[in-house]
Scaffold this active site. Structure first.
Site, PDB file in Angstrom:
ATOM      1  N   ARG A   1      -5.151  -4.475  -3.077  1.00 26.27           N
ATOM      2  CA  ARG A   1      -4.843  -5.898  -3.261  1.00 26.27           C
ATOM      3  C   ARG A   1      -3.476  -6.287  -2.730  1.00 26.27           C
ATOM      4  NH1 ARG A   1      -8.399  -8.178  -7.268  1.00 26.27           N
ATOM      5  NH2 ARG A   1      -6.906  -9.621  -8.185  1.00 26.27           N
TER       6      ARG A   1
ATOM      7  N   THR B   1       6.038  -1.790 -11.092  1.00 25.91           N
ATOM      8  CA  THR B   1       5.168  -1.945  -9.925  1.00 25.91           C
ATOM      9  C   THR B   1       6.028  -2.343  -8.736  1.00 25.91           C
ATOM     10  OG1 THR B   1       3.245  -2.451 -11.253  1.00 25.91           O
ATOM     11  CG2 THR B   1       3.195  -3.196  -8.970  1.00 25.91           C
TER      12      THR B   1
ATOM     13  N   GLY C   1      -8.893   0.734 -12.715  1.00 27.63           N
ATOM     14  CA  GLY C   1      -8.628  -0.693 -12.838  1.00 27.63           C
ATOM     15  C   GLY C   1      -9.926  -1.469 -13.029  1.00 27.63           C
ATOM     16  N   ARG C   2     -10.627  -1.729 -11.921  1.00 25.87           N
ATOM     17  CA  ARG C   2     -11.844  -2.550 -12.010  1.00 25.87           C
ATOM     18  C   ARG C   2     -12.906  -2.001 -12.948  1.00 25.87           C
ATOM     19  NH1 ARG C   2      -9.888  -2.634  -6.969  1.00 25.87           N
ATOM     20  NH2 ARG C   2      -9.433  -4.610  -5.935  1.00 25.87           N
TER      21      ARG C   2
ATOM     22  N   TYR D   1       6.729  -6.314 -13.688  1.00 27.36           N
ATOM     23  CA  TYR D   1       7.179  -6.966 -12.467  1.00 27.36           C
ATOM     24  C   TYR D   1       8.565  -7.481 -12.794  1.00 27.36           C
ATOM     25  CZ  TYR D   1       2.452  -7.189 -10.423  1.00 27.36           C
ATOM     26  OH  TYR D   1       1.236  -6.893  -9.882  1.00 27.36           O
TER      27      TYR D   1
ATOM     28  N   GLY E   1      -6.999   3.954  -7.752  1.00 25.56           N
ATOM     29  CA  GLY E   1      -7.588   3.418  -6.524  1.00 25.56           C
ATOM     30  C   GLY E   1      -8.909   4.097  -6.230  1.00 25.56           C
ATOM     31  N   GLY E   2     -10.005   3.429  -6.574  1.00 25.02           N
ATOM     32  CA  GLY E   2     -11.325   3.950  -6.227  1.00 25.02           C
ATOM     33  C   GLY E   2     -11.785   5.139  -7.040  1.00 25.02           C
ATOM     34  N   ILE E   3     -11.117   5.422  -8.159  1.00 26.67           N
ATOM     35  CA  ILE E   3     -11.573   6.497  -9.063  1.00 26.67           C
ATOM     36  C   ILE E   3     -12.805   5.955  -9.804  1.00 26.67           C
ATOM     37  CG2 ILE E   3     -11.005   7.798 -11.171  1.00 26.67           C
ATOM     38  CD1 ILE E   3      -9.314   8.926  -9.034  1.00 26.67           C
TER      39      ILE E   3
ATOM     40  N   GLN F   1       3.578  -2.445 -17.963  1.00 21.95           N
ATOM     41  CA  GLN F   1       3.799  -2.586 -16.514  1.00 21.95           C
ATOM     42  C   GLN F   1       4.781  -3.727 -16.298  1.00 21.95           C
ATOM     43  OE1 GLN F   1       2.073  -5.413 -14.630  1.00 21.95           O
ATOM     44  NE2 GLN F   1       3.444  -4.929 -12.938  1.00 21.95           N
TER      45      GLN F   1
ATOM     46  N   SER G   1      -0.345  -5.241 -18.457  1.00 22.18           N
ATOM     47  CA  SER G   1       0.262  -5.924 -17.308  1.00 22.18           C
ATOM     48  C   SER G   1       1.296  -6.958 -17.742  1.00 22.18           C
ATOM     49  CB  SER G   1      -0.841  -6.627 -16.519  1.00 22.18           C
ATOM     50  OG  SER G   1      -0.292  -7.542 -15.587  1.00 22.18           O
TER      51      SER G   1
ATOM     52  N   LYS H   1       5.217   2.669  -9.828  1.00 22.08           N
ATOM     53  CA  LYS H   1       3.824   2.510  -9.364  1.00 22.08           C
ATOM     54  C   LYS H   1       3.802   1.869  -7.981  1.00 22.08           C
ATOM     55  CE  LYS H   1      -0.570   0.309 -10.802  1.00 22.08           C
ATOM     56  NZ  LYS H   1      -0.763  -0.987 -10.116  1.00 22.08           N
TER      57      LYS H   1
HETATM   58  C1  LIG Z   1      -7.911  -8.067 -11.093  1.00 24.20           C
HETATM   59  C2  LIG Z   1      -6.790  -7.093 -10.883  1.00 24.20           C
HETATM   60  C3  LIG Z   1      -5.524  -7.409 -11.356  1.00 24.20           C
HETATM   61  C4  LIG Z   1      -4.466  -6.509 -11.183  1.00 24.20           C
HETATM   62  N1  LIG Z   1      -3.252  -6.828 -11.720  1.00 24.20           N
HETATM   63  C5  LIG Z   1      -2.240  -5.929 -11.639  1.00 24.20           C
HETATM   64  C6  LIG Z   1      -1.006  -6.182 -12.291  1.00 24.20           C
HETATM   65  O1  LIG Z   1      -0.821  -7.204 -12.952  1.00 24.20           O
HETATM   66  N2  LIG Z   1      -0.025  -5.247 -12.161  1.00 24.20           N
HETATM   67  C7  LIG Z   1      -0.207  -4.081 -11.447  1.00 24.20           C
HETATM   68  O2  LIG Z   1       0.718  -3.255 -11.358  1.00 24.20           O
HETATM   69  N3  LIG Z   1      -1.377  -3.811 -10.846  1.00 24.20           N
HETATM   70  C8  LIG Z   1      -2.399  -4.697 -10.932  1.00 24.20           C
HETATM   71  N4  LIG Z   1      -3.600  -4.397 -10.346  1.00 24.20           N
HETATM   72  C9  LIG Z   1      -3.788  -3.085  -9.685  1.00 24.20           C
HETATM   73  C10 LIG Z   1      -4.272  -2.021 -10.691  1.00 24.20           C
HETATM   74  O3  LIG Z   1      -3.244  -1.631 -11.564  1.00 24.20           O
HETATM   75  C11 LIG Z   1      -4.754  -0.741  -9.987  1.00 24.20           C
HETATM   76  O4  LIG Z   1      -3.734  -0.278  -9.129  1.00 24.20           O
HETATM   77  C12 LIG Z   1      -6.046  -0.883  -9.219  1.00 24.20           C
HETATM   78  O5  LIG Z   1      -6.934  -1.797  -9.833  1.00 24.20           O
HETATM   79  C13 LIG Z   1      -6.723   0.489  -9.116  1.00 24.20           C
HETATM   80  O6  LIG Z   1      -7.824   0.456  -8.316  1.00 24.20           O
HETATM   81  P1  LIG Z   1      -9.350   0.348  -8.865  1.00 24.20           P
HETATM   82  O7  LIG Z   1      -9.533  -1.075  -9.289  1.00 24.20           O
HETATM   83  O8  LIG Z   1     -10.126   0.707  -7.654  1.00 24.20           O
HETATM   84  O9  LIG Z   1      -9.517   1.331  -9.995  1.00 24.20           O
HETATM   85  C14 LIG Z   1      -4.682  -5.290 -10.485  1.00 24.20           C
HETATM   86  C15 LIG Z   1      -5.945  -4.977 -10.017  1.00 24.20           C
HETATM   87  C16 LIG Z   1      -7.009  -5.854 -10.215  1.00 24.20           C
HETATM   88  C17 LIG Z   1      -8.380  -5.453  -9.728  1.00 24.20           C
END
Ligand SMILES: Cc1cc2nc3c(=O)[nH]c(=O)nc-3n(C[C@H](O)[C@H](O)[C@H](O)COP(=O)(O)O)c2cc1C
Length: 344
Positions: free
Chosen positions: A244, A155, A295-296, A129, A273-275, A127, A107, A217
């Site tokens: 988010r 992103t 992600g999470r 921004y 997303g939710g995988i 990634q 990130s 993205k």
């Molecule tokens: C704590 C957290 C921080 C995130 N920070 C970024 C980020 O800095 N840049 C970005 O493109 N996405 C960010 N995301 C989104 C993730 O890249 C991803 O799209 C998302 O977590 C996928 O869903 P999942 O958590 O259900 O797997 C973040 C998500 C979380 C949970």
């Protein structure tokens, strides 16, 4: 080896270990968390339609992402501030991901430098921004290219950071100051997301990086997918930022087939997303993805067991993909076709 730790169990352990404010920040969605709640549920709207009697004595989960060979179709999405989850932070996630043969996306909001990450990472992408201070973005991107990033992930769903229900009390700024050491002192408005970013910036990023492929993205629509490709994107990444950003936005499982249909075989398409399981990954492949990202799950694995936790999570997902492919009658990722799921 079966998956010993389910996602729910992993999340429960992380919740026990982390201070409540930190857990809340990492777990939260935006708004009333409508999109967050629908992301994982949406995959279950596509039940699998397995094929039988296909000789699956040998299954190969390996594939490539923009030409880079990887062990499986599941990888690690960019998440900011990884030291909130564990002291090893980005280096821990990058190493665990490399140990499992997957790809890591670092990130812009990292809490480690590009050098620290590059030293332990396998294949990795940055990634991006685009920041209000564009020169700063250009410098980060140049350095990332020099440190071995193989692609940039722009992103595109975050012109502004959406308000989040459970993110209070965690002091995360907009800073990108950890990525490159000469910027340690910077933490001002110039380091915030630039809300004026357009499709033209795909070409700009390619240029300032000396020709790295740009993945966009946050794509949720077929028409945007086409515009990205026409503007020079090398791949598309279907995402709603894990629920988010725009609350109420479409679950990614419902957006994927439209995006694939819009670009045909012109480019690779990824999704997150939710995988939560290898079965979800196979559903994503059937709906048109070349690969899926988590992600999470990686954050919870990091929080509970550092880089080993991340490696074990990905290894378990790889094995689940292997099993799901076999039980669907597929010997490889390439054999997954759209008829493997039933559409709602
Ligand atoms: C704590 C957290 C921080 C995130 N920070 C970024 C980020 O800095 N840049 C970005 O493109 N996405 C960010 N995301 C989104 C993730 O890249 C991803 O799209 C998302 O977590 C996928 O869903 P999942 O958590 O259900 O797997 C973040 C998500 C979380 C949970």
């Amino acid at each position: 080896m079966p998956l010993v730790t389910t996602y729910d169990e992993l999340e429960r352990r992380a919740r026990e270990i982390l201070p409540p404010d930190i857990f809340g920040y990492l777990a939260t969605g935006s708004g009333v968390e409508e999109t967050l709640a629908t992301n994982d549920a949406a995959w279950r709207q596509f039940p699998l339609r397995p094929r039988i009697l296909r000789d699956v004595a040998r299954v190969d989960t390996g594939t490539t992402l923009l030409g880079t060979p990887v062990a499986s179709p599941v990888h690690v999405a960019p998440t900011g501030y990884q030291t909130l989850a564990h002291a090893s932070g980005e280096a821990g996630v990058a190493k665990g991901t490399a140990d499992a043969g997957s790809l890591y996306v670092l990130s812009t909001r990292a809490t480690a430098s590009l050098d620290e990450v590059a030293a332990v990472a396998g294949p990795w992408w940055l990634q991006v921004y685009v920041l209000r201070d564009r020169d700063l973005s250009a410098r980060i991107v140049e350095r990332a290219a020099a440190c071995g990033a193989r692609a940039l992930v722009l992103t595109a769903d975050t012109p502004y950071v959406a308000a989040k229900a459970r993110a209070a009390n965690v002091p995360v700024g907009g800073s990108a100051r950890f990525l490159i050491p000469e910027l340690v002192a910077r933490d001002d408005e110039g380091t915030w997301q630039n809300p004026s970013v357009t499709f033209d910036d795909i070409g700009w990023l390619r240029e300032v990086s000396g020709g790295l492929p740009v993945v966009v993205k946050g794509v949720l629509r077929g028409d945007d997918a086409r515009s990205c490709v026409e503007a020079g994107a090398s791949a598309l990444y279907v995402s709603n930022h894990g629920g988010r950003q725009l609350d109420g936005a479409l679950a990614t499982a419902f957006a994927l087939a439209e995006v694939r249909a819009a670009v045909g075989e012109e480019c690779e398409v990824y999704v997150d997303g939710g995988i939560r399981t290898g079965r979800d990954v196979v559903r994503a492949l059937a709906l048109g993805a070349n690969a899926a990202f988590v992600g999470r799950p990686a954050l919870w694995a990091l929080a509970t067991s550092g880089s080993d936790g991340v490696r074990d999570l990905l290894s378990s997902l790889h094995e689940e993909v292997d099993e799901a492919l076999a039980l669907c009658g597929c010997r490889s990722v390439a054999e997954v076709t759209p008829d493997l799921v039933r559409y709602p």
